[in-house]
Design a protein around this motif. Structure first.
Motif, short mmCIF file in Angstrom:
data_model
loop_
_atom_site.label_atom_id
_atom_site.label_comp_id
_atom_site.label_asym_id
_atom_site.label_seq_id
_atom_site.Cartn_x
_atom_site.Cartn_y
_atom_site.Cartn_z
N SER A 1 35.13 -54.89 -11.60
CA SER A 1 33.46 -55.89 -11.50
C SER A 1 34.04 -57.59 -12.55
CB SER A 1 32.90 -55.55 -13.20
OG SER A 1 33.42 -55.30 -13.71
N SER A 2 35.48 -57.49 -12.62
CA SER A 2 35.78 -59.04 -13.17
C SER A 2 36.29 -59.62 -12.08
CB SER A 2 37.07 -58.89 -14.31
OG SER A 2 37.59 -60.29 -13.55
N GLY A 3 34.77 -61.22 -11.85
CA GLY A 3 34.62 -61.91 -11.05
C GLY A 3 35.32 -62.68 -11.37
N SER B 1 31.65 -64.83 -6.06
CA SER B 1 31.87 -63.68 -6.61
C SER B 1 31.66 -62.98 -7.53
CB SER B 1 33.67 -63.70 -6.23
OG SER B 1 34.42 -63.85 -7.33
N ALA C 1 29.09 -63.10 -8.29
CA ALA C 1 26.87 -63.26 -8.66
C ALA C 1 27.53 -61.92 -8.22
CB ALA C 1 26.41 -65.04 -7.96
N PRO C 2 27.65 -61.42 -8.07
CA PRO C 2 27.44 -60.35 -7.18
C PRO C 2 25.43 -58.86 -7.84
CG PRO C 2 28.36 -59.65 -9.33
CD PRO C 2 28.05 -60.48 -9.32
N LYS D 1 22.95 -61.00 -6.05
CA LYS D 1 23.01 -60.66 -4.70
C LYS D 1 21.75 -59.35 -4.39
CE LYS D 1 25.51 -62.00 -0.69
NZ LYS D 1 27.12 -62.67 -0.33
N GLN E 1 21.26 -56.14 -3.04
CA GLN E 1 21.99 -55.52 -1.25
C GLN E 1 21.50 -55.04 -0.23
OE1 GLN E 1 24.05 -51.38 -1.93
NE2 GLN E 1 25.01 -52.40 -3.63
#
Lengths: 317, 585
Positions: free
Chosen positions: A114-116, A181, A183-184, A187, A189
């Motif tokens: 999860s580390s963007g 990457s 800011a998941p 967003k 799905q």
């Protein structure tokens, strides 16, 4: 531009001019000066003000929290064996431990899926054009800038010092890539996309959880990426520890990966090739000693790689 | 003089259009297996139509609502085997409400009356209830083959009914269904004197089955050729099963979680060593590196290796591939990375089909997986590749162009760039040229799935070049109605078109007016089609069923999901309230 403590000496590979350029670009971003208190706390007396020399890439204004999150902060680094940080000849010497672990620990935040921030695309070692927004490297918090001031020694070293062009270029594109990457959560799905059957989705989901649990939640699905830096190299690499079966494999792979930073290799990097030098082992060019692999474990101690049986190694990292 | 002219004249004067007696014609036609050939044959003349009808043993119905069971039974009186497909394919991705329809029960009722000796039933995307399964089990004494793929609505109770009553069962193939997995006791329902099983696939299920019952079953079914076990079967169990069934041709292992002693490991190795005829290997749930070598002895003759549930790394894959020189089909997870695909390119010269599934498709921060580099590597090494399904996070036009140059024989090209509308990551241009290269170069292309940032140009290319294309899937693509028009005007063999999230509106929809009757179906969702457009279509084309499903909270005038298909039986009467059937009448 950050201040450049003079005590810094590491192999001046690439750091000098190139790093300077980088730091220019980074000057606008406060994140480049982000601090890791814990890093500093581990520094030995010879350490520099890591805070200011550490080159980080990240969202403008970010305090690189990821560093703090990633525990244990283990990593692998390649150091010249005999390191004396006080030396003025530009090479890191002296006991590993003193090696301002903090700085060196630049590597190996085992990548948490999860580390963007550490966007990493593929493991090609080539210089990556970050303009494409594809790859970010987190360079070791580095003393790079200091090189210029204390670089001395044989001519070759200078060549080395000038070597590769900066591959780390912070620009808005990178920031943008970061933005995308990291800011998941925001967003939504899209329903039914990517087009994968429910059966597969459900099966994978439960397997992923299982894998994550197995490896102490550090790996995505059986991958265990750690950052590797070589002392003096202009950029770091990332390796998936799971792709190796033993320490020997890891060590050879790292040798190959970093061989281009030694004298006599990689004409493409602008290093002057040395005739007859076919030796691929990484050598401390001044002292002729080989590099060793070290890592920083949970306690912040610099450990020599190889003591712990390979099978247990993921848990150490 | 030669042959009696009078006799000959009479012969040729006959009112029969065919010079052969019916029996001969039927005999000849019974040798035809392909339903497409049979359809063609049936159009020649009345006699041939009749002969074909009488000789057809297997009927394939691609859309259960295109025809009724009564019509089928009336035309084909001697059918032994039926394949039936129901819901639109996008139901696999949760785009179709659960109660949409495609219930198999009405079919079974008619078949019980008209085909009491039915032997085989293969269902895909049908709604199947436990009652239906029980009905099936009880009413067809000769029943032999049941295959359920992507179906839903039933539980393990239904399987128990099948196991209990189908005395002549040879195949039970339960694959990727939405089953209510209540318990594994169904497997114990096979009677002790039951020995005819040849195919058993219960990989879909998770609950523990009674292993002793399974072991006994496998031992006594000497003709068992295909065994695909579920995750619940451990390595130790697997070893015992393999010992009973060394004749297996297809094996799906259970879980490969490490848990064996050295002695058990040796025994397992031995068991795999006995599998000399294995051509397909799958399962491998939770495969872990230490146990993969145990499979090696069985790999020599493998033609299909399904690793799509095994989180393997590149080196693990490579070691495995070295053991499989005859591999033709390979399914993997993208955990193997580009490096793993390089290994594929190096080790699998005979490869014809490659599917690369994403291990973590929904985590956008995950940066693993495969890229264009992996696909390229495969294309250089596997020149016979003709089927690909590839999930990736980045792609370039140049790479695709090279890939199809290396492998011009693609029949199925399904590329999924997972981020919708993503351009070529090097040039930042749309991916138009990539798919242009595909359709230009691969003249045999039958199936295409496109992705990435695409303008109408892609569809111009498709319309212009894809002359053999039958199935086309489009998502998040196109710039205007023209895109869809190009597809509809261009591809002469188009049968299935499915579109989602594209800027195609009524003009596009209506441009296909003449086309839809020659197609099986059209799906359009999240496009710009309105109810009025759909009504117009329904009015103009009365032999098409136009069905609309609306999303919650959407504008009244929007037709959120549109499903159009040809039918000889008119609008269906079993549509749930969420499905609006627009009739031109």
């Amino acid at each position: 531009m950050s201040s450049i403590p003079k005590e810094h000496d590491y192999i001046g590979l690439s750091e000098a001019p190139s790093m300077e350029k980088i730091s220019d670009k980074l000057s606008s971003s406060s994140s480049t000066l982000s601090t890791e208190e814990n890093i500093n706390s581990k520094s030995s007396s010879t350490s520099l003000n890591l805070k200011e020399t550490e080159l980080r890439l990240g969202l403008p204004g970010s305090q690189s929290p990821e560093r703090k999150l990633i525990l244990p902060a283990a990593g692998v680094s390649l150091f010249g064996k005999d390191i004396d940080t006080n030396s003025t000849n530009g090479y890191p010497l002296g006991p590993l431990k003193n090696l301002v672990s903090g700085v060196k620990r630049g590597f190996s935040d085992a990548i948490v899926g999860s580390s963007g921030k550490w966007v990493f695309s593929g493991s090609n070692g080539s210089e990556v054009d970050l303009g494409k927004g594809a790859i970010l490297f987190s360079p070791r918090g580095d003393n790079g800038n200091s090189q210029k001031s204390c670089v001395a020694g044989p001519a070759k070293k200078d060549d080395v010092a000038q070597s590769p062009k900066p591959v780390l270029e912070k620009n808005s594109q990178v920031a943008a890539a970061n933005e995308n990457s990291s800011a998941p959560a925001a967003k939504a799905q899209v329903v039914g996309w990517p087009p994968i059957r429910s059966f597969r989705k459900n099966t994978m989901a439960s397997s992923l959880v299982k894998n994550n649990e197995d490896v102490e939640g550090k790996s995505g699905y059986g991958c265990l990426y750690v950052k590797v830096s070589m002392d003096g190299a202009p950029y770091l690499r990332k390796v998936d520890l799971k792709t190796y079966n033993n320490y020997l494999d890891l060590s050879s792979a790292l040798e190959k990966m970093f061989s281009c930073f030694t004298i006599g290799q990689c004409g493409s990097h602008g290093l002057r090739g040395q005739d007859g030098l076919t030796e691929s082992r990484l050598k401390d060019i001044l002292h002729g000693s080989e590099y060793v692999l070290t890592y920083e474990d949970k306690d912040g101690d610099w450990m020599l790689v190889g003591d712990v049986p390979w099978e247990i190694e993921p848990y150490v990292f | 003089m030669g042959p009696n002219p009078k006799m000959r004249k009479e012969f040729f004067d006959s009112t029969r259009s065919s010079p052969f007696p019916d029996e001969v014609l039927e005999r000849v036609l019974s040798l035809l297996k392909s339903h497409k050939d049979r359809s063609a044959v049936s159009l020649v003349c009345k006699d041939w139509y009749n002969a074909e009808s009488w000789s057809r043993a297997h009927v394939f119905i691609g859309n259960c609502y295109s025809v009724s069971p009564e019509i089928v039974a009336r035309r084909f009186p001697r059918v032994k085997s039926v394949t039936l497909k129901g819901k639109p394919r996008f139901s696999d991705f949760n785009l179709v409400p659960e109660n949409w329809g495609a219930d198999v029960h009405p079919w079974l009722v008619v078949f019980a009356a008209k085909y009491p000796f039915l032997e085989e039933l293969r269902l895909k995307r049908m709604a199947v209830s436990d009652e239906s399964l029980e009905f099936l089990a009880i009413n067809f004494p000769n029943f032999k083959v049941l295959s359920l793929l992507s179906c839903d609505g039933f539980s393990t109770d239904g399987l128990a009914a099948i196991a209990t009553h189908c005395k002549n069962l040879t195949q039970l193939d339960i694959h990727e269904n939405g089953i209510d997995d209540k318990s594994g006791s169904w497997l114990s329902c096979f009677p002790e004197n039951f020995t005819s099983l040849e195919v058993l696939n219960f990989a879909n299920l998770n609950t523990d089955v009674n292993f002793d019952a399974l072991e006994r079953l496998v031992s006594r079914c000497k003709s068992l050729k295909v065994l695909k076990a579920s995750k619940s079967i451990s390595l130790e169990h697997l070893q015992r099963l393999l010992v009973c069934a060394p004749q297996l041709i297809e094996l799906g292992t259970g879980s490969l979680m490490p848990e064996l002693t050295a002695c058990q490991y040796a025994q397992l190795e031995n068991a795999f060593n006995q599998l000399k005829n294995l051509s397909t290997l799958s399962g491998l749930w939770e495969a872990s590196a230490p146990y993969l070598p145990v499979l090696y002895p069985a790999c020599t003759n493998l033609t299909f290796l399904n690793l799509s549930y095994a989180f393997l790394q590149s080196h693990e894959l490579e070691s495995l591939l070295c053991q499989c020189p005859h591999l033709r089909r390979l399914w993997v997870l993208d955990t193997v990375g580009d490096k793993g695909l390089e290994a594929v390119g190096s080790n699998c010269p005979l490869l014809e089909e490659l599917r690369v599934f994403p291990a973590d498709p929904f985590d956008e921060e995950v940066i693993h997986g495969v890229t264009e580099a992996g696909f390229l590597a495969v294309s250089y090494g596997c020149r016979r590749l003709h089927y690909v399904l590839y999930f990736c996070r980045q792609m370039t036009n140049a790479a695709v162009a090279t890939i199809v140059q290396n492998c011009p024989d693609f029949t199925h090209f399904r590329l999924c760039i997972m981020n919708p509308g993503q351009p070529d990551y090097v040039t930042n241009e749309p991916m138009d040229e990539a798919f242009g290269a595909v359709v230009r170069t691969c003249t045999k292309l039958q199936r295409l799935s496109v992705s990435g940032l695409l303008t109408d140009l892609t569809f111009e290319y498709i319309g212009q070049y894809a002359k053999n294309l039958e199935t086309l899937s489009v998502a998040f693509a196109g710039s205007s109605d023209r895109g869809m028009q190009c597809m509809l005007e261009g591809c002469p063999k188009l049968r299935k078109l499915e579109i989602r999230d594209c800027p195609f509106g009524n003009a596009a929809l209506l441009s296909g007016l003449e086309k839809y009757e020659s197609m099986r179906s059209l799906w359009m969702s999240a496009c710009n089609v309105t109810m009025n457009g759909c009504r117009l279509l329904a009015r103009e084309m009365p032999r098409l069923n136009v069905e609309v499903m609306k999303d919650d909270g959407s504008d009244d005038s929007q037709a959120d999901k549109v499903y159009v298909y040809r039918s000889v039986v008119g609008p269906r009467r079993d549509a749930p309230p969420c499905v609006l059937t627009l009739s031109g009448l």
